[in-house]
Design a protein around this motif. Structure first.
Motif, short mmCIF file in Angstrom:
data_model
loop_
_atom_site.label_atom_id
_atom_site.label_comp_id
_atom_site.label_asym_id
_atom_site.label_seq_id
_atom_site.Cartn_x
_atom_site.Cartn_y
_atom_site.Cartn_z
N GLN A 141 0.86 -1.18 0.05
CA GLN A 141 0.16 -0.11 0.03
C GLN A 141 0.76 1.14 0.02
OE1 GLN A 141 -2.77 0.15 3.10
NE2 GLN A 141 -4.06 -1.90 2.30
N SER A 142 1.72 1.32 0.57
CA SER A 142 2.61 2.53 0.70
C SER A 142 4.27 2.15 0.26
CB SER A 142 2.59 3.43 1.91
OG SER A 142 2.62 2.43 2.97
N PHE B 72 8.23 3.97 -0.05
CA PHE B 72 9.38 5.16 0.27
C PHE B 72 10.54 4.97 -0.39
CE2 PHE B 72 6.10 6.28 3.70
CZ PHE B 72 5.59 5.19 3.97
N TYR C 197 14.33 5.81 1.24
CA TYR C 197 15.17 6.17 2.24
C TYR C 197 16.46 6.25 1.70
CZ TYR C 197 11.77 5.69 6.01
OH TYR C 197 10.86 5.87 6.96
N ASN D 29 5.60 -1.18 2.24
CA ASN D 29 4.72 -1.43 3.32
C ASN D 29 3.70 -2.41 2.78
OD1 ASN D 29 2.78 -1.77 5.35
ND2 ASN D 29 2.60 0.36 5.97
N TYR E 292 -1.62 -6.85 8.64
CA TYR E 292 -1.08 -5.52 9.47
C TYR E 292 0.02 -5.06 8.89
CZ TYR E 292 1.54 -9.65 11.04
OH TYR E 292 2.30 -10.85 10.90
N ASP E 293 0.56 -3.99 9.20
CA ASP E 293 1.56 -3.49 8.45
C ASP E 293 3.12 -4.09 8.55
OD1 ASP E 293 0.57 -0.03 8.70
OD2 ASP E 293 0.10 -1.26 7.14
N VAL F 230 6.72 -3.75 7.11
CA VAL F 230 7.78 -2.63 6.21
C VAL F 230 9.06 -3.62 5.97
CG1 VAL F 230 8.76 -0.56 6.16
CG2 VAL F 230 6.51 -0.76 7.33
N PHE G 272 12.43 -3.57 3.63
CA PHE G 272 13.48 -2.85 2.83
C PHE G 272 14.14 -3.69 1.69
CE2 PHE G 272 14.35 0.96 5.28
CZ PHE G 272 13.54 0.99 6.64
N ARG H 40 3.71 1.63 16.86
CA ARG H 40 4.13 0.63 16.18
C ARG H 40 5.70 0.70 16.26
NH1 ARG H 40 0.27 0.35 11.00
NH2 ARG H 40 2.04 1.95 10.16
N TYR I 130 9.45 -1.73 15.47
CA TYR I 130 9.97 -2.59 14.65
C TYR I 130 11.49 -2.87 14.81
CZ TYR I 130 6.35 -0.90 11.11
OH TYR I 130 5.13 -0.40 10.68
N TYR J 129 15.09 -4.26 13.13
CA TYR J 129 15.77 -4.81 11.64
C TYR J 129 17.11 -5.01 12.28
CZ TYR J 129 11.90 -2.80 9.26
OH TYR J 129 10.48 -2.45 8.87
N PRO K 68 18.23 -3.28 5.60
CA PRO K 68 17.78 -3.77 7.02
C PRO K 68 16.85 -4.85 6.80
CG PRO K 68 17.64 -1.24 6.85
CD PRO K 68 18.18 -1.82 5.53
N PHE L 136 13.83 -7.33 8.35
CA PHE L 136 12.98 -7.29 9.05
C PHE L 136 13.20 -8.32 10.31
CE2 PHE L 136 8.80 -6.82 10.76
CZ PHE L 136 8.27 -8.06 11.20
N TYR M 293 8.10 -7.16 14.82
CA TYR M 293 6.87 -6.00 14.88
C TYR M 293 6.25 -6.01 16.18
CZ TYR M 293 2.73 -3.69 13.06
OH TYR M 293 1.64 -2.91 12.92
N LEU N 233 3.30 -8.84 16.93
CA LEU N 233 2.59 -9.44 15.92
C LEU N 233 3.32 -10.30 14.70
CD1 LEU N 233 0.08 -6.57 15.07
CD2 LEU N 233 -0.10 -8.33 16.54
N GLU N 234 4.66 -10.09 14.68
CA GLU N 234 5.12 -11.12 13.75
C GLU N 234 6.67 -11.14 14.07
OE1 GLU N 234 4.51 -10.40 9.54
OE2 GLU N 234 6.21 -11.73 8.90
N LEU O 13 18.72 -2.17 14.44
CA LEU O 13 18.07 -0.79 14.39
C LEU O 13 16.51 -0.97 14.73
CD1 LEU O 13 18.95 -0.17 10.56
CD2 LEU O 13 19.45 1.44 12.61
N SER P 200 -1.08 3.56 8.01
CA SER P 200 -0.40 2.89 6.78
C SER P 200 -0.03 4.22 5.79
CB SER P 200 -1.26 2.09 5.86
OG SER P 200 -0.53 1.66 4.73
N GLY P 201 1.33 4.13 5.49
CA GLY P 201 1.94 5.55 4.76
C GLY P 201 2.50 6.37 5.75
N ASN P 202 2.56 6.29 6.95
CA ASN P 202 3.24 7.13 7.98
C ASN P 202 4.65 6.78 7.61
OD1 ASN P 202 0.95 6.82 10.47
ND2 ASN P 202 1.59 8.81 9.73
N ILE Q 205 8.27 6.21 8.75
CA ILE Q 205 8.84 5.31 10.14
C ILE Q 205 10.25 5.89 10.23
CG2 ILE Q 205 10.03 2.84 10.38
CD1 ILE Q 205 8.28 2.06 7.96
N TYR Q 206 10.43 6.00 11.65
CA TYR Q 206 11.48 6.91 12.01
C TYR Q 206 12.63 5.99 12.69
CZ TYR Q 206 8.93 11.14 11.09
OH TYR Q 206 8.29 12.18 10.74
#
Lengths: 111, 114
Positions: free
Chosen positions: A31-32, A34, A36, A91, A96-97, A99, A101, B31, B33, B35, B43, B45, B48, B55-56, B91, B99-101, B103-104
């Motif tokens: 869905q989304s 990016f 980086y 994403n 659920y989300d 993400v 890389f 949320r 994560y 990595y 990175p 995964f 999460y 959740l995963e 990390l 969704s779409g936010n 990630i920092y």
């Protein structure tokens, strides 16, 4: 097949050149998206989000093609300071989300 | 300053020892994560959390790895009986839950197993 794949690189380009990076993703429900940027031994930092309509931020242009599950990043008029690794981020948004890389593409801009 | 804090920033440990890393997220981010990244790779995964719920977990997260987020705020990642192959940057990243936010990321915790 990996969930997110990128051009292997490295890309070595002269200052002022235009360079394009490509990325493909496997999950059509994603869905989304990016791009980086990551400098050596530093954390990744958001460069730009990628929208279906395409978006531009100064010298950087990102494109998304959902039908082909393909994302691109174009850098015009490369600067020395653009030297970094560029990470494609997706994403997956299953129940659920999640993400993910890509492996990154290294860019070196040469004087 | 992204607001995501990780510590320790660097850890050198002998093979077989246990190590624990901590991540403090941006306060309103539900949320979180984890990595792992090795040189020349993107990175990977690991796991999460949404609030306190894990959740995963990636298959990369062997039974020597455990992560917790007991109150839905800070999180810990523990590696038991470390091996040289665990040497990497770990990390932590957080986002606000839509969704779409963006990630920092925190600045990462470098682990060297000798």
């Amino acid at each position: 097949r990996k969930e997110v794949e990128q051009d292997p690189g490295p890309f070595n380009v002269p200052e002022g050149a235009t360079v394009a990076f490509n990325c493909t993703y496997s999950n059509s429900a994603s869905q989304s998206f990016f791009w980086y940027r990551q400098d050596c031994r530093k954390e990744p930092k958001l460069l730009m989000s990628v929208y279906s309509s395409g978006n531009e931020d100064g010298r950087f242009t990102a494109q998304l093609n959902r039908a082909s599950q393909y994302i691109s990043l174009l850098i015009r008029d490369s600067k020395l300071s653009d030297s970094a690794t560029y990470l494609c981020v997706v994403n997956m948004a299953t129940s659920y989300d999640k993400v993910i890389f890509g492996p990154g593409t290294s860019l070196s801009v040469i004087p | 300053d992204t607001g995501v804090s990780q510590n320790p920033r660097h850890k050198i440990t002998k093979r077989g020892q246990n190590v624990t890393f901590r991540c403090d997220p941006i306060s309103e981010h539900n949320r979180l994560y984890w990595y792992r990244q090795t040189l020349g790779q993107g990175p990977e995964f690991l796991t999460y959390f949404q609030n306190e719920a894990q959740l995963e977990k990636s298959r990369l997260l062997s039974d020597r790895f455990s992560a917790e987020r007991p109150k839905g705020s800070f999180s810990t990642l523990e590696i038991q009986r470390t091996e040289q192959g665990d040497s990497a940057m770990y990390l932590c990243a957080t986002d606000a839950g839509n969704s779409g936010n963006t990630i920092y990321f925190g600045e990462g915790s470098w682990l060297t197993v000798v």
